[in-house]
Design a protein around this motif. Structure first.
Motif, PDB file in Angstrom:
ATOM      1  N   VAL A 160       0.844  -1.189   0.000  1.00  0.00           N
ATOM      2  CA  VAL A 160       0.000   0.000   0.000  1.00  0.00           C
ATOM      3  C   VAL A 160       0.881   1.241   0.000  1.00  0.00           C
ATOM      4  CG1 VAL A 160      -1.966  -1.108   1.130  1.00  0.00           C
ATOM      5  CG2 VAL A 160      -0.175  -0.054   2.527  1.00  0.00           C
ATOM      6  N   ALA A 161       0.364   2.318  -0.556  1.00  0.00           N
ATOM      7  CA  ALA A 161       1.100   3.585  -0.549  1.00  0.00           C
ATOM      8  C   ALA A 161       0.112   4.735  -0.553  1.00  0.00           C
ATOM      9  CB  ALA A 161       2.020   3.681  -1.762  1.00  0.00           C
ATOM     10  N   ALA A 162       0.610   5.879  -0.109  1.00  0.00           N
ATOM     11  CA  ALA A 162      -0.195   7.095  -0.094  1.00  0.00           C
ATOM     12  C   ALA A 162       0.471   8.154  -0.948  1.00  0.00           C
ATOM     13  CB  ALA A 162      -0.355   7.622   1.323  1.00  0.00           C
ATOM     14  N   ALA A 163      -0.333   8.782  -1.782  1.00  0.00           N
ATOM     15  CA  ALA A 163       0.072  10.008  -2.439  1.00  0.00           C
ATOM     16  C   ALA A 163      -0.374  11.104  -1.469  1.00  0.00           C
ATOM     17  CB  ALA A 163      -0.604  10.153  -3.794  1.00  0.00           C
ATOM     18  N   LEU A 164       0.561  11.538  -0.601  1.00  0.00           N
ATOM     19  CA  LEU A 164       0.238  12.542   0.420  1.00  0.00           C
ATOM     20  C   LEU A 164       0.170  13.906  -0.251  1.00  0.00           C
ATOM     21  CD1 LEU A 164       2.383  11.297   3.412  1.00  0.00           C
ATOM     22  CD2 LEU A 164      -0.105  11.353   3.251  1.00  0.00           C
ATOM     23  N   VAL A 165      -1.051  14.348  -0.480  1.00  0.00           N
ATOM     24  CA  VAL A 165      -1.306  15.572  -1.230  1.00  0.00           C
ATOM     25  C   VAL A 165      -1.723  16.706  -0.302  1.00  0.00           C
ATOM     26  CG1 VAL A 165      -1.831  14.390  -3.409  1.00  0.00           C
ATOM     27  CG2 VAL A 165      -3.661  14.767  -1.740  1.00  0.00           C
ATOM     28  N   ASP A 166      -1.695  17.916  -0.847  1.00  0.00           N
ATOM     29  CA  ASP A 166      -2.061  19.096  -0.070  1.00  0.00           C
ATOM     30  C   ASP A 166      -3.564  19.235   0.108  1.00  0.00           C
ATOM     31  OD1 ASP A 166      -2.168  19.525  -2.857  1.00  0.00           O
ATOM     32  OD2 ASP A 166      -1.915  21.680  -2.640  1.00  0.00           O
ATOM     33  N   SER A 167      -4.352  18.650  -0.790  1.00  0.00           N
ATOM     34  CA  SER A 167      -5.809  18.727  -0.731  1.00  0.00           C
ATOM     35  C   SER A 167      -6.386  17.473  -1.365  1.00  0.00           C
ATOM     36  CB  SER A 167      -6.305  19.964  -1.489  1.00  0.00           C
ATOM     37  OG  SER A 167      -7.703  19.884  -1.714  1.00  0.00           O
ATOM     38  N   LEU A 168      -7.365  16.854  -0.700  1.00  0.00           N
ATOM     39  CA  LEU A 168      -7.995  15.670  -1.280  1.00  0.00           C
ATOM     40  C   LEU A 168      -8.904  16.026  -2.444  1.00  0.00           C
ATOM     41  CD1 LEU A 168      -8.844  13.608   1.939  1.00  0.00           C
ATOM     42  CD2 LEU A 168      -6.939  13.278   0.333  1.00  0.00           C
ATOM     43  N   ASP A 169      -9.471  17.237  -2.421  1.00  0.00           N
ATOM     44  CA  ASP A 169     -10.400  17.649  -3.468  1.00  0.00           C
ATOM     45  C   ASP A 169      -9.703  18.269  -4.675  1.00  0.00           C
ATOM     46  OD1 ASP A 169     -12.596  16.865  -1.904  1.00  0.00           O
ATOM     47  OD2 ASP A 169     -12.600  18.803  -0.873  1.00  0.00           O
ATOM     48  N   ARG A 170      -8.662  19.044  -4.425  1.00  0.00           N
ATOM     49  CA  ARG A 170      -7.971  19.759  -5.497  1.00  0.00           C
ATOM     50  C   ARG A 170      -6.458  19.669  -5.289  1.00  0.00           C
ATOM     51  NH1 ARG A 170     -10.845  22.735  -8.634  1.00  0.00           N
ATOM     52  NH2 ARG A 170      -9.344  24.402  -8.917  1.00  0.00           N
ATOM     53  N   PRO A 171      -5.891  18.479  -5.451  1.00  0.00           N
ATOM     54  CA  PRO A 171      -4.461  18.304  -5.166  1.00  0.00           C
ATOM     55  C   PRO A 171      -3.568  19.031  -6.163  1.00  0.00           C
ATOM     56  CG  PRO A 171      -5.339  16.316  -6.171  1.00  0.00           C
ATOM     57  CD  PRO A 171      -6.504  17.231  -5.930  1.00  0.00           C
ATOM     58  N   THR A 172      -2.542  19.695  -5.617  1.00  0.00           N
ATOM     59  CA  THR A 172      -1.572  20.387  -6.475  1.00  0.00           C
ATOM     60  C   THR A 172      -0.133  20.036  -6.124  1.00  0.00           C
ATOM     61  OG1 THR A 172      -1.531  22.329  -5.036  1.00  0.00           O
ATOM     62  CG2 THR A 172      -3.129  22.353  -6.852  1.00  0.00           C
ATOM     63  N   SER A 173       0.063  19.259  -5.031  1.00  0.00           N
ATOM     64  CA  SER A 173       1.416  18.834  -4.672  1.00  0.00           C
ATOM     65  C   SER A 173       1.345  17.498  -3.942  1.00  0.00           C
ATOM     66  CB  SER A 173       2.113  19.880  -3.801  1.00  0.00           C
ATOM     67  OG  SER A 173       1.466  19.996  -2.546  1.00  0.00           O
ATOM     68  N   VAL A 174       2.489  16.797  -3.955  1.00  0.00           N
ATOM     69  CA  VAL A 174       2.578  15.477  -3.327  1.00  0.00           C
ATOM     70  C   VAL A 174       3.900  15.363  -2.585  1.00  0.00           C
ATOM     71  CG1 VAL A 174       3.595  14.340  -5.350  1.00  0.00           C
ATOM     72  CG2 VAL A 174       2.254  12.989  -3.713  1.00  0.00           C
ATOM     73  N   LEU A 175       3.908  14.579  -1.523  1.00  0.00           N
ATOM     74  CA  LEU A 175       5.121  14.335  -0.749  1.00  0.00           C
ATOM     75  C   LEU A 175       5.855  13.129  -1.331  1.00  0.00           C
ATOM     76  CD1 LEU A 175       6.543  15.276   1.981  1.00  0.00           C
ATOM     77  CD2 LEU A 175       5.584  13.159   2.892  1.00  0.00           C
ATOM     78  N   ALA A 176       7.122  13.307  -1.646  1.00  0.00           N
ATOM     79  CA  ALA A 176       7.981  12.224  -2.127  1.00  0.00           C
ATOM     80  C   ALA A 176       8.979  11.879  -1.025  1.00  0.00           C
ATOM     81  CB  ALA A 176       8.723  12.661  -3.387  1.00  0.00           C
ATOM     82  N   ALA A 177       9.311  10.589  -0.939  1.00  0.00           N
ATOM     83  CA  ALA A 177      10.234  10.104   0.092  1.00  0.00           C
ATOM     84  C   ALA A 177      11.408   9.390  -0.578  1.00  0.00           C
ATOM     85  CB  ALA A 177       9.499   9.155   1.038  1.00  0.00           C
ATOM     86  N   ARG A 178      12.645   9.736  -0.140  1.00  0.00           N
ATOM     87  CA  ARG A 178      13.838   9.101  -0.707  1.00  0.00           C
ATOM     88  C   ARG A 178      14.213   7.875   0.122  1.00  0.00           C
ATOM     89  NH1 ARG A 178      18.904  12.804  -1.366  1.00  0.00           N
ATOM     90  NH2 ARG A 178      18.973  12.484   0.894  1.00  0.00           N
ATOM     91  N   ARG A 179      14.318   6.728  -0.555  1.00  0.00           N
ATOM     92  CA  ARG A 179      14.614   5.446   0.104  1.00  0.00           C
ATOM     93  C   ARG A 179      16.061   5.365   0.563  1.00  0.00           C
ATOM     94  NH1 ARG A 179      10.921   1.287   0.120  1.00  0.00           N
ATOM     95  NH2 ARG A 179      12.671   0.085   0.896  1.00  0.00           N
ATOM     96  N   THR A 180      16.251   4.632   1.663  1.00  0.00           N
ATOM     97  CA  THR A 180      17.606   4.359   2.148  1.00  0.00           C
ATOM     98  C   THR A 180      17.985   2.896   1.964  1.00  0.00           C
ATOM     99  OG1 THR A 180      16.742   3.941   4.370  1.00  0.00           O
ATOM    100  CG2 THR A 180      17.560   6.171   3.889  1.00  0.00           C
ATOM    101  N   LYS A 181      17.010   2.023   1.765  1.00  0.00           N
ATOM    102  CA  LYS A 181      17.278   0.601   1.566  1.00  0.00           C
ATOM    103  C   LYS A 181      16.122  -0.036   0.831  1.00  0.00           C
ATOM    104  CE  LYS A 181      15.642  -0.473   6.198  1.00  0.00           C
ATOM    105  NZ  LYS A 181      15.860  -1.063   7.465  1.00  0.00           N
ATOM    106  N   PRO A 182      16.332  -1.187   0.243  1.00  0.00           N
ATOM    107  CA  PRO A 182      17.584  -1.902   0.074  1.00  0.00           C
ATOM    108  C   PRO A 182      18.535  -1.132  -0.834  1.00  0.00           C
ATOM    109  CG  PRO A 182      15.898  -2.907  -1.272  1.00  0.00           C
ATOM    110  CD  PRO A 182      15.223  -1.833  -0.456  1.00  0.00           C
ATOM    111  N   ALA A 183      19.772  -1.577  -0.879  1.00  0.00           N
ATOM    112  CA  ALA A 183      20.812  -0.866  -1.624  1.00  0.00           C
ATOM    113  C   ALA A 183      20.418  -0.591  -3.066  1.00  0.00           C
ATOM    114  CB  ALA A 183      22.124  -1.647  -1.568  1.00  0.00           C
ATOM    115  N   ALA A 184      19.730  -1.521  -3.697  1.00  0.00           N
ATOM    116  CA  ALA A 184      19.338  -1.356  -5.101  1.00  0.00           C
ATOM    117  C   ALA A 184      18.349  -0.206  -5.301  1.00  0.00           C
ATOM    118  CB  ALA A 184      18.740  -2.652  -5.642  1.00  0.00           C
ATOM    119  N   LEU A 185      17.650   0.184  -4.249  1.00  0.00           N
ATOM    120  CA  LEU A 185      16.646   1.247  -4.350  1.00  0.00           C
ATOM    121  C   LEU A 185      17.081   2.538  -3.647  1.00  0.00           C
ATOM    122  CD1 LEU A 185      13.413  -0.842  -3.629  1.00  0.00           C
ATOM    123  CD2 LEU A 185      14.513  -0.392  -5.836  1.00  0.00           C
ATOM    124  N   ALA A 186      18.142   2.486  -2.886  1.00  0.00           N
ATOM    125  CA  ALA A 186      18.590   3.650  -2.110  1.00  0.00           C
ATOM    126  C   ALA A 186      18.853   4.839  -3.023  1.00  0.00           C
ATOM    127  CB  ALA A 186      19.847   3.296  -1.325  1.00  0.00           C
ATOM    128  N   GLY A 187      18.385   6.008  -2.574  1.00  0.00           N
ATOM    129  CA  GLY A 187      18.571   7.235  -3.330  1.00  0.00           C
ATOM    130  C   GLY A 187      17.458   7.531  -4.320  1.00  0.00           C
TER     131      GLY A 187
END
Length: 159
Positions: free
Chosen positions: A22-49
């Motif tokens: 499961v994942a969330a697109a953490l947006v500024d507004s549920l009705d009129r979204p204009t931005s989303v929160l992105a997260a940079r992975r630290t692991k596993p090594a193949a996905l880090a960064g």
């Protein structure tokens, strides 16, 4: 008889079955979204960064929504209000990940707390339509980010 809501059912998985994520697109507004929160992975090594939408695996005995709330509390220290599902192309509306994983994504808004990279991530960024491409997203998140860009564009065209 109606079909059970896939978001409210408990997941029982065997090693040969798909693994639900499961994942969330953490947006500024549920009705009129204009931005989303992105997260940079630290692991596993193949996905880090690489960048992704926060979330994780559904534990045995959990519903998808229970897993979403748990994962966001563990990874970011927030409680969220969940909005609509961001429907993917697979039957059931999931998004394809590397087999055997499949992901359900919701729009969500932070209801309590300040997102902080507590687990599996070392940086967070809020991205608007113009900056969605400014980070190297995980390949498996690319189609989801494209769908978010469409949602952001629709909000902009309504202004």
């Amino acid at each position: 008889m109606t079909e059970p809501d896939p978001d409210a059912t408990h997941i029982e998985q065997s090693p040969r079955e798909a693994v639900d994520v499961v994942a969330a697109a953490l947006v500024d507004s549920l009705d009129r979204p204009t931005s989303v929160l992105a997260a940079r992975r630290t692991k596993p090594a193949a996905l880090a960064g690489r960048w992704e939408l926060p979330g994780g695996k559904v534990d045995p005995g959990e519903t998808r929504l229970e897993a979403l709330h748990r994962e966001l509390a563990e990874e970011l220290g927030v409680r969220v209000e969940v909005g609509e599902r961001l429907t993917g192309p697979l039957p059931g509306g999931e998004w394809e990940l590397t087999p055997p994983y499949r992901m359900t994504v919701w729009l969500a808004r932070v209801a309590d707390g300040i997102p902080t990279p507590l687990q599996d991530h070392d940086d967070l960024r809020t991205l608007d339509a113009a900056s969605l491409g400014s980070v190297p997203w995980l390949e498996t998140n690319a189609a989801i980010v494209a769908r978010l860009a469409e949602k952001f564009a629709a909000v902009e065209s309504d202004r």
